[in-house]
Design a protein around this motif. Structure first.
Motif, short mmCIF file in Angstrom:
data_model
loop_
_atom_site.label_atom_id
_atom_site.label_comp_id
_atom_site.label_asym_id
_atom_site.label_seq_id
_atom_site.Cartn_x
_atom_site.Cartn_y
_atom_site.Cartn_z
N LYS A 37 -13.14 -9.47 11.49
CA LYS A 37 -12.41 -10.38 10.57
C LYS A 37 -13.11 -11.14 9.46
CE LYS A 37 -8.15 -10.06 12.02
NZ LYS A 37 -7.15 -9.41 11.33
N GLU B 177 -13.30 -8.48 6.77
CA GLU B 177 -11.93 -8.33 6.12
C GLU B 177 -12.02 -9.57 4.91
OE1 GLU B 177 -7.28 -7.75 7.33
OE2 GLU B 177 -8.70 -9.03 8.73
N LYS C 105 -14.26 -3.38 7.06
CA LYS C 105 -13.42 -4.17 8.06
C LYS C 105 -13.38 -3.46 9.41
CE LYS C 105 -9.04 -5.43 9.94
NZ LYS C 105 -7.62 -5.33 9.58
#
Length: 667
Positions: free
Chosen positions: A569, A572, A652
């Motif tokens: 995360k 990302e 990611k």
């Protein structure tokens, strides 16, 4: 003349059994059974793997033994046990031409990138769509003549579904997602109302002013406290813990699943609980104004933090308030916004909070004096939008309320462990070994080079050293190194002490909703007062090692899972910040580059070609000192040093972020 038996023995010594760790590029290392030193790992070249996969148990033939200059290398001659039986990945259909040529309908893009072989699917499961995340059972392992094949057993989710990325990781790490029908039925069968039978033999603390203090979004509230001053000037600290063992009993399906999971797993967008929600968030959760069954540890503590008397017993409480850390901190800190309003709103516990802060400070001083080693660490919460996309990373520092609750839980854990020790009863302990020898030796060298004294790994020497480096230019670098010398705490049936806490006796008693060892501690606290026969003690002596080992393994699995999702995360999040400039701190130095942590807790890699000293020069890696040094400029890259970087890439799926150094301005 060489005897045949001697020759056979010599040949045997060239073979070793161990676990194969495979690199995505195909090569790998075998870690021999029983070895603790990684320098004894055996290198396996890409063409010597016999198609072994990451985690497989193998037999390896050593071709070149270890020397002073290089490690051993060999070839895998037998695969003894496969690690990958079931796996997870993304389904990709093959074109008609490919399908005709290969004889397969699709392939799987595996979550585990250490498995480099292509996994083919002959016949997809009905309903599977392109880029669905699926579970697969391996039906054929690759050889010289056979392909790697599998069968889709479950569709985990369809492309675009919110949270599918996290769900894929949970499935890949084999974190159970559902409870069995039998377990759920057991949980549902319990009554909401407590009966007289439930209250039999319990201390009644329902008239005490008790309260929970947790995060804003916590739902499994397993600890409450009461704190007050006694007439003799001592403190009374009551730590009341949800009595999960009343509901989760030996031989039940609930117990079987709790043991298998051993811990709740907390990830960015969800909690995967150890117990069904009916127990974790309802019957066992110490919710405000609800009567709940508890196991209480009542302690009388003097003004030096010493326990004068204690009592551990089954109990019942009725929580006065469900408090949050933020509201308690408002009550504690005068001048903070909302201070007066918080005091008025929670007036029933205002005096208790004041006494609690006083006791906390005494306990903190006591632990520091005995040598507890503590690092200032911040947590980060990743905020997701409705689509599951990370929009913010919020850094959270531990304030007084957070440290106060931790302090009280530590006290209860130590007291319960002490009780088992005094009575010589089998139990589980939370143990923490002394620092890692080699890492600590390196730290001692680095400290001496910087002009500081670190004479040994005793608590006194380490804390003296920590005080000595405080507010110096070396503080960050040496503190990072010190942290990396610390061992990992584990569960054990043997009380070998807790080094980090400088505690002679320590266990986990305070979180039975989310940790199985705590549940076992509660079960033993119920059992021993009525049955501490030699037969019972022998039975638990036999059972506890396996429970300790399994709980430690499952805790490790949960920590790794949380880290993978956290990194994914954060990567990302950084994808939208390519080109942005930050100042970070070096957290690791390797031959291939340096790891840098930003203030928002994102960590990335600066590869050697992206290190810019401001001069065209060769960079040298000193493995002994764990530094990279510029030959001309003598620029040194070491743990703890600040560096200015630019974000250049993020992946990611792999959870990686790449930086480049911004060259320092020339004077």
């Amino acid at each position: 003349m060489v005897q045949l038996s001697e020759l056979a023995s010599a040949l045997k010594q060239t073979e070793s059994k161990g676990v194969f760790s495979k690199h995505p590029k195909g090569f790998g290392f075998v870690h021999p059974e029983g070895e603790t030193d990684k320098t004894n790992d055996i290198y396996i070249g890409q063409n010597e793997t016999k198609f072994a996969m990451d985690g497989d148990k193998v037999t390896v033939k050593v071709l070149y033994p270890k020397t002073e200059k290089r490690g051993a290398s060999g070839q895998i001659i037998k695969i003894n046990e496969r690690a990958v039986v079931d796996t997870v990945g993304t389904y990709r259909s093959l074109s008609n031409r490919q399908a005709k040529a290969l004889g397969y309908k699709g392939r799987i893009e595996l979550f585990n990138d250490r498995i480099s072989d292509t996994l083919y699917i002959k016949q997809p499961l009905t309903g599977v769509q392109e880029e669905d995340v699926v579970s697969i059972k391996v039906t054929q392992y690759p050889t010289d003549t056979k392909a790697f094949e599998g069968k889709i057993t479950q569709i985990i989710g369809h492309k675009g579904e919110v949270g599918l990325d996290i769900l894929e990781v949970l499935y890949a790490m084999k974190i159970p997602q559902e409870f069995s029908a039998e377990t759920l039925a057991e949980a549902e069968a319990f009554s909401e109302e407590l009966t007289q039978e439930d209250l039999q033999g319990r201390e009644d603390y329902r008239n005490e002013i008790t309260y929970t203090i947790d995060g804003e979004d916590s739902k499994d509230l397993d600890d409450a406290i009461h704190v007050k001053k006694l007439s003799n000037g001592h403190f009374e600290l009551g730590v009341h813990i949800a009595d999960v063992s009343h509901y989760v009993t030996e031989g039940s399906s609930l117990n079987e699943e709790a043991y298998a999971r051993a811990t709740s797993v907390y990830v960015t967008d969800r909690v995967v609980p150890m117990l069904p929600v009916r127990l974790s968030n309802n019957l066992c959760s110490l919710n405000e104004a609800q009567e709940r069954l508890t196991m209480s540890c009542l302690m009388e503590i003097d003004d030096k933090g010493k326990i004068i008397t204690y009592k551990i017993s089954p109990s019942v409480i009725k929580t006065t308030y469900r408090m949050t850390y933020s509201n308690v901190n408002k009550m504690i800190h005068q001048g903070q916004e909302g201070h007066r309003e918080a005091l008025e709103k929670y007036s029933k516990i205002a005096d208790s909070i004041e006494v609690a802060v006083e006791l906390h400070e005494i306990l903190e001083t006591m632990r520091k004096d005995r040598g507890m080693i503590e690092f200032d660490e911040s947590e980060a919460k990743i905020i997701l939008d409705d689509e599951g996309y990370p929009i913010e990373i919020v850094k959270r520092d531990r304030d007084t309320a957070e440290r106060m609750i931790e302090s009280f839980m530590l006290m209860a854990n130590e007291t319960v462990a002490l009780d088992f020790q005094k009575k010589k009863l089998p139990s589980l302990y939370r143990v923490h070994e002394t620092p890692k020898e080699k890492a600590f030796a390196k730290l001692m060298e680095a400290a001496a080079e910087a002009g500081f004294s670190l004479s040994s790994d005793s608590h006194q020497a380490i804390n003296f050293f920590a005080d000595e480096i405080k507010d110096t230019s070396f503080e960050k670098a040496l503190t990072y190194q010190l942290r990396h010398t610390m061992s990992t705490a584990v569960y054990s049936e043997k009380n070998t002490k807790h080094f980090g806490l400088a505690a002679t006796n320590y266990t986990h008693f305070t979180s039975p909703i989310r940790r199985y060892p705590d549940l076992i501690i509660h079960r033993l606290l119920h059992l021993y007062p009525s049955d501490h026969s030699n037969r019972t003690k022998d039975e638990w002596k036999e059972r506890l090692p396996e429970i300790a080992s399994h709980s430690s393994d499952m805790e490790h699995r949960a920590v790794v899972t949380e880290r993978i999702i956290d990194a994914m995360k954060k990567a990302e999040y950084m994808l939208e910040r390519i080109g942005e400039v930050y100042t970070g701190t070096i957290t690791g130095v390797q031959k291939f580059g340096i790891f840098v942590a930003l203030d928002n807790t994102v960590e990335g890699l600066v590869r050697v070609p992206n290190l810019h000293t401001g001069t065209t020069e060769e960079l040298e890696f000193d493995e002994e000192m764990s530094i990279i040094k510029g030959k001309k400029s003598e620029t040194i890259y070491q743990v703890g040093k600040e560096i200015k970087i630019r974000v250049i890439a993020a992946n990611k799926r792999k959870g990686t972020v790449d930086f480049e150094q911004i060259a320092p301005e020339k004077n």
